[in-house]
Scaffold this active site. Structure first.
Site, PDB file in Angstrom:
ATOM      1  N   HIS A  11       0.864  -1.200   0.000  1.00  0.00           N
ATOM      2  CA  HIS A  11       0.000   0.000   0.000  1.00  0.00           C
ATOM      3  C   HIS A  11       0.892   1.238   0.000  1.00  0.00           C
ATOM      4  O   HIS A  11       1.481   1.587   1.024  1.00  0.00           O
ATOM      5  CB  HIS A  11      -0.915   0.014   1.240  1.00  0.00           C
TER       6      HIS A  11
ATOM      7  N   HIS B 291       1.568   5.389  -1.745  1.00  0.00           N
ATOM      8  CA  HIS B 291       1.215   6.559  -2.560  1.00  0.00           C
ATOM      9  C   HIS B 291       2.491   7.142  -3.152  1.00  0.00           C
ATOM     10  O   HIS B 291       3.402   7.511  -2.405  1.00  0.00           O
ATOM     11  CB  HIS B 291       0.518   7.620  -1.710  1.00  0.00           C
TER      12      HIS B 291
ATOM     13  N   ARG C 270       2.227   9.561  -5.881  1.00  0.00           N
ATOM     14  CA  ARG C 270       1.902  10.841  -6.531  1.00  0.00           C
ATOM     15  C   ARG C 270       2.406  10.842  -7.979  1.00  0.00           C
ATOM     16  O   ARG C 270       2.571   9.790  -8.590  1.00  0.00           O
ATOM     17  CB  ARG C 270       2.473  12.033  -5.737  1.00  0.00           C
TER      18      ARG C 270
ATOM     19  N   ASN D  93      -5.116   7.313  -6.141  1.00  0.00           N
ATOM     20  CA  ASN D  93      -5.842   8.553  -5.792  1.00  0.00           C
ATOM     21  C   ASN D  93      -5.090   9.798  -6.259  1.00  0.00           C
ATOM     22  O   ASN D  93      -4.776  10.685  -5.483  1.00  0.00           O
ATOM     23  CB  ASN D  93      -6.157   8.614  -4.292  1.00  0.00           C
TER      24      ASN D  93
ATOM     25  N   LYS E  23      -9.241  -0.506  -5.911  1.00  0.00           N
ATOM     26  CA  LYS E  23      -9.258   0.196  -4.628  1.00  0.00           C
ATOM     27  C   LYS E  23     -10.619   0.847  -4.406  1.00  0.00           C
ATOM     28  O   LYS E  23     -11.089   1.617  -5.243  1.00  0.00           O
ATOM     29  CB  LYS E  23      -8.159   1.272  -4.604  1.00  0.00           C
TER      30      LYS E  23
ATOM     31  N   HIS F 210     -10.439   1.029   1.786  1.00  0.00           N
ATOM     32  CA  HIS F 210     -10.234   2.044   2.833  1.00  0.00           C
ATOM     33  C   HIS F 210     -11.453   1.936   3.742  1.00  0.00           C
ATOM     34  O   HIS F 210     -12.533   2.401   3.384  1.00  0.00           O
ATOM     35  CB  HIS F 210     -10.106   3.445   2.225  1.00  0.00           C
TER      36      HIS F 210
ATOM     37  N   HIS G 287      -4.530  -0.641   5.798  1.00  0.00           N
ATOM     38  CA  HIS G 287      -4.053   0.153   6.946  1.00  0.00           C
ATOM     39  C   HIS G 287      -4.979   0.054   8.168  1.00  0.00           C
ATOM     40  O   HIS G 287      -5.559   1.041   8.597  1.00  0.00           O
ATOM     41  CB  HIS G 287      -3.805   1.615   6.561  1.00  0.00           C
TER      42      HIS G 287
ATOM     43  N   ASP H 150       1.448   2.640   3.514  1.00  0.00           N
ATOM     44  CA  ASP H 150       0.594   3.821   3.325  1.00  0.00           C
ATOM     45  C   ASP H 150       1.436   5.099   3.316  1.00  0.00           C
ATOM     46  O   ASP H 150       0.946   6.163   3.699  1.00  0.00           O
ATOM     47  CB  ASP H 150      -0.513   3.893   4.383  1.00  0.00           C
TER      48      ASP H 150
ATOM     49  N   HIS I 255       3.194  14.571   1.475  1.00  0.00           N
ATOM     50  CA  HIS I 255       2.589  15.892   1.263  1.00  0.00           C
ATOM     51  C   HIS I 255       3.678  16.917   1.560  1.00  0.00           C
ATOM     52  O   HIS I 255       4.458  16.725   2.506  1.00  0.00           O
ATOM     53  CB  HIS I 255       1.433  16.134   2.246  1.00  0.00           C
TER      54      HIS I 255
END
Ligand code: NCD
Ligand code: ZN
Length: 346
Positions: free
Chosen positions: A14, A16, A18, A42, A100, A137, A175, A249, A253
């Protein structure tokens, strides 16, 4: 005392990554630690089609450092209107590894997510038929539900009915943060239900968000929970059960987006994820179970081959970087920034 641990190259189930500059900045950290990762869809706009996932996978491969051996596994972002045939085609062509499910409004960029399970019943039936995993999720989006109860409420109101309605669908509860989730997955004997666990939910309880002031770098979704839940997750992860596996996860950011009046959810753990997890297994006296959690259980659940090659971690104190630079003067504040870890990836 064990001084080093060698295990088959692990996977992050899992993640991210970007896109664009951020992708280029964060990907080398994951590619150094992991052989494969399930890349969350996402983005803005979300990765909802075979073509979009194919193009995103190409951008990830193009962003890899020279010589890196890393395989991105793509997930399809499920919308109310996703056609079952798109999912079937993406899976059979080897572009989609999983689907997902974000309940609409549950987390970062989930606004195109699913508003009601009935709307996606056709997709779930297809997935059940072809053996394609659904990654969930698991949080209620009812604003009346307390933020700390959203996972437990989702399990009762949505997940249990879903599991009953699709008795052969493979499901990963992503998660997990509560003893309710750990219990549900531990008790399942069918082998079709699994869960990923993040390093932050194993290492910290919700007090970490409020130690001496508000700490946005401990804010992720699902939010950290009480100590009782953290202890249940540590038992689950180190239990030896094949239903639990590694999923960081890691969710980068820019720090100013987190240190804000309305700060983003997400913790960036990619640079030191393995060391953080191994610290937990060491504290629990479960070093012998780490390879299963990090390198075997996920592969088996997904029906993928184990990775070739190994990684070695040594007992060696080192300090986590304070900051990971992004272009344009931006930066990411990593998980455990400035803290000392007792294990180091060789
Ligand atoms: C994730 C993100 O930033 O994309 N944030 C997070 O807190 N985990 C979204 C998610 O996985 O919920
Ligand atoms: Zn996530």
């Amino acid at each position: 005392m064990t001084q080093s641990l060698t295990l088959p190259r692990p996977d992050d189930w899992h993640l991210h990554l970007r896109d664009g500059d951020t992708l280029r900045a964060v990907l080398p950290h994951t590619a150094r630690q992991f052989a494969r990762a399930i890349v969350m869809p996402n983005l803005k706009p979300p990765v909802t089609t075979v073509d979009a996932a194919h193009a995103y996978r190409e951008r990830i491969l193009a962003a890899l450092p020279p010589g890196a051996r890393f395989v991105p596994l793509m997930a399809c972002y499920l919308c109310d209107a996703t056609p079952p045939d798109e999912v079937r085609r993406g899976f059979s062509e080897g572009v989609f590894t999983a689907v997902k499910l974000y309940p609409a409004g549950a987390t970062t960029h989930s606004e195109y997510g699913v508003t009601a399970l009935d709307k996606v019943a056709g997709v779930l039936e297809t997935m059940q038929e072809i053996g394609m995993p659904l990654l969930i999720h698991g949080e209620s989006t009812d604003p009346a539900v307390d933020v700390f109860d959203r996972e437990a409420t989702f399990i009762e109101q949505t997940l249990k009915p879903l599991l009953a309605r699709f008795p052969r669908l493979k499901v990963v509860l992503e998660h997990i943060t509560t003893e309710q989730a750990a219990d549900l997955v531990s008790r399942d004997s069918s082998g079709r239900l699994a869960a990923t666990i993040t390093p932050q939910h194993l290492m910290f309880n919700r007090n970490a968000m409020f130690t001496g002031g508000i700490r946005p770098h401990f804010y992720c979704l699902p939010v950290l929970k009480r100590e009782r839940h953290r202890l249940a997750l540590r038992r689950a992860a180190t239990s030896g059960s094949p239903a639990f596996f590694l999923g960081t996860d890691s969710a980068p950011h820019d720090r100013t987006a987190k240190e804000a009046a309305c700060g983003c959810a997400g913790i960036f753990s990619a640079p030191n994820a393995l060391e953080a997890y191994l610290t937990v297994f060491d504290e629990e006296g479960a070093l012998d179970r780490f390879a299963a959690f990090a390198s075997e259980n996920g592969s088996r659940f997904y029906g993928l081959p184990l990775n070739e090659g190994t990684v070695t971690l040594r007992r060696e104190r080192h300090r986590v970087a304070e900051s990971i630079p992004l272009p344009d003067g931006k930066a990411i504040h990593p998980f455990l920034a400035g803290e000392e870890l007792g294990w180091k990836l060789a």
